[in-house]
Design an enzyme around this catalytic site. Sequence first.
Site, mmCIF file in Angstrom:
data_model
loop_
_atom_site.group_PDB
_atom_site.id
_atom_site.type_symbol
_atom_site.label_atom_id
_atom_site.label_comp_id
_atom_site.label_asym_id
_atom_site.label_seq_id
_atom_site.Cartn_x
_atom_site.Cartn_y
_atom_site.Cartn_z
ATOM 1 N N HIS A 193 0.830 -1.203 0.000
ATOM 2 C CA HIS A 193 0.000 0.000 0.000
ATOM 3 C C HIS A 193 0.869 1.260 0.000
ATOM 4 O O HIS A 193 0.686 2.159 -0.833
ATOM 5 C CB HIS A 193 -0.922 -0.012 1.229
ATOM 6 C CG HIS A 193 -1.759 1.211 1.383
ATOM 7 N ND1 HIS A 193 -3.055 1.283 0.904
ATOM 8 C CD2 HIS A 193 -1.498 2.414 1.954
ATOM 9 C CE1 HIS A 193 -3.544 2.488 1.178
ATOM 10 N NE2 HIS A 193 -2.617 3.194 1.821
ATOM 11 N N GLU A 194 1.831 1.320 0.910
ATOM 12 C CA GLU A 194 2.678 2.521 1.005
ATOM 13 C C GLU A 194 3.603 2.649 -0.199
ATOM 14 O O GLU A 194 3.847 3.757 -0.691
ATOM 15 C CB GLU A 194 3.462 2.522 2.317
ATOM 16 C CG GLU A 194 2.595 2.569 3.568
ATOM 17 C CD GLU A 194 1.609 3.736 3.649
ATOM 18 O OE1 GLU A 194 1.778 4.750 2.940
ATOM 19 O OE2 GLU A 194 0.640 3.629 4.426
ATOM 20 N N HIS A 200 1.728 4.307 -2.927
ATOM 21 C CA HIS A 200 1.724 5.775 -2.830
ATOM 22 C C HIS A 200 3.002 6.362 -3.419
ATOM 23 O O HIS A 200 2.956 7.351 -4.156
ATOM 24 C CB HIS A 200 1.584 6.226 -1.374
ATOM 25 C CG HIS A 200 0.209 6.083 -0.809
ATOM 26 N ND1 HIS A 200 -0.945 6.437 -1.491
ATOM 27 C CD2 HIS A 200 -0.200 5.621 0.405
ATOM 28 C CE1 HIS A 200 -1.987 6.219 -0.724
ATOM 29 N NE2 HIS A 200 -1.575 5.711 0.430
ATOM 30 N N HIS A 236 -5.602 6.683 -2.742
ATOM 31 C CA HIS A 236 -6.494 5.660 -2.193
ATOM 32 C C HIS A 236 -7.547 5.242 -3.210
ATOM 33 O O HIS A 236 -7.987 6.031 -4.032
ATOM 34 C CB HIS A 236 -7.154 6.159 -0.909
ATOM 35 C CG HIS A 236 -6.195 6.214 0.224
ATOM 36 N ND1 HIS A 236 -6.154 7.262 1.111
ATOM 37 C CD2 HIS A 236 -5.215 5.356 0.620
ATOM 38 C CE1 HIS A 236 -5.200 7.043 1.995
ATOM 39 N NE2 HIS A 236 -4.609 5.905 1.716
ATOM 40 N N CYS A 237 -7.909 3.975 -3.139
ATOM 41 C CA CYS A 237 -8.818 3.342 -4.081
ATOM 42 C C CYS A 237 -10.011 2.798 -3.292
ATOM 43 O O CYS A 237 -10.027 2.804 -2.076
ATOM 44 C CB CYS A 237 -8.055 2.212 -4.785
ATOM 45 S SG CYS A 237 -8.920 1.463 -6.157
ATOM 46 N N CYS A 269 -9.128 -3.367 -3.194
ATOM 47 C CA CYS A 269 -7.763 -3.077 -3.650
ATOM 48 C C CYS A 269 -6.840 -2.816 -2.462
ATOM 49 O O CYS A 269 -7.265 -2.248 -1.451
ATOM 50 C CB CYS A 269 -7.791 -1.850 -4.566
ATOM 51 S SG CYS A 269 -6.175 -1.321 -5.173
ATOM 52 N N CYS A 300 -5.703 -3.447 -7.676
ATOM 53 C CA CYS A 300 -6.832 -3.757 -8.558
ATOM 54 C C CYS A 300 -6.433 -3.419 -9.995
ATOM 55 O O CYS A 300 -5.388 -2.818 -10.248
ATOM 56 C CB CYS A 300 -8.067 -2.960 -8.139
ATOM 57 S SG CYS A 300 -7.931 -1.181 -8.417
ATOM 58 N N CYS A 345 -5.783 0.348 -10.664
ATOM 59 C CA CYS A 345 -4.485 0.807 -10.162
ATOM 60 C C CYS A 345 -3.339 0.252 -11.013
ATOM 61 O O CYS A 345 -2.368 0.957 -11.281
ATOM 62 C CB CYS A 345 -4.311 0.415 -8.697
ATOM 63 S SG CYS A 345 -5.327 1.416 -7.574
#
Length: 185
Positions: A124-125, A128, A134-135, A139, A158, A161
């Site tokens: 996740h990070e 970024h 953010h989704c 995801c 996802c 993304c």
Amino acid sequence: MKICIQPVGEISVDILSFLKDSLSKLFGECEILKPIKVPEEAYNPIRDQFNSTLILHSLPEACDVTLGVTDVDLYAENLNFVFGEAELFGKRALISVKRLKQEFYGLPRDEELLKVRVLKEAIHEIGHVLGLTHCKGKCVMRFSNSIFDVDMKDWWFCEDCLKKLRAQSNWSEPFFGISEDNQPM
């Protein structure tokens, strides 16, 4: 892409090795740097937490992505806590394993669940840093407001993304195959 894992304070060798192995399969070259201390100035005694932004800015820009990994409780401005923080389109990201542990919630230790959670938050990070915001849906880029949100989301990006990442010149597909249902093959 090269990812450097930067231990910040004391972190389990098992977690660091797991992250190195997993992230190298997903993103390419990965190495673990020598640990650094948690910056004293990041500690807020009123909250008994550490300011994630101050720790993030203390990380070296050693690789394409430097992922700080710590075991202290993090907060960010206007938030009670965070699982991590990153520089959007930057080079640095930070995660904390503190609230990802079952023990934090008074539950029995579960190392396998911890590894899954740590991997989700690391991806996740890193997302970024690669420019993703953010989704929605399941995801990995979905915002996590609680540990339940972490557990509900997938471990990978996802299709929307992935399309955004593929449009960037610095993105290359993972070294393993991804099935239609977003699982490693």
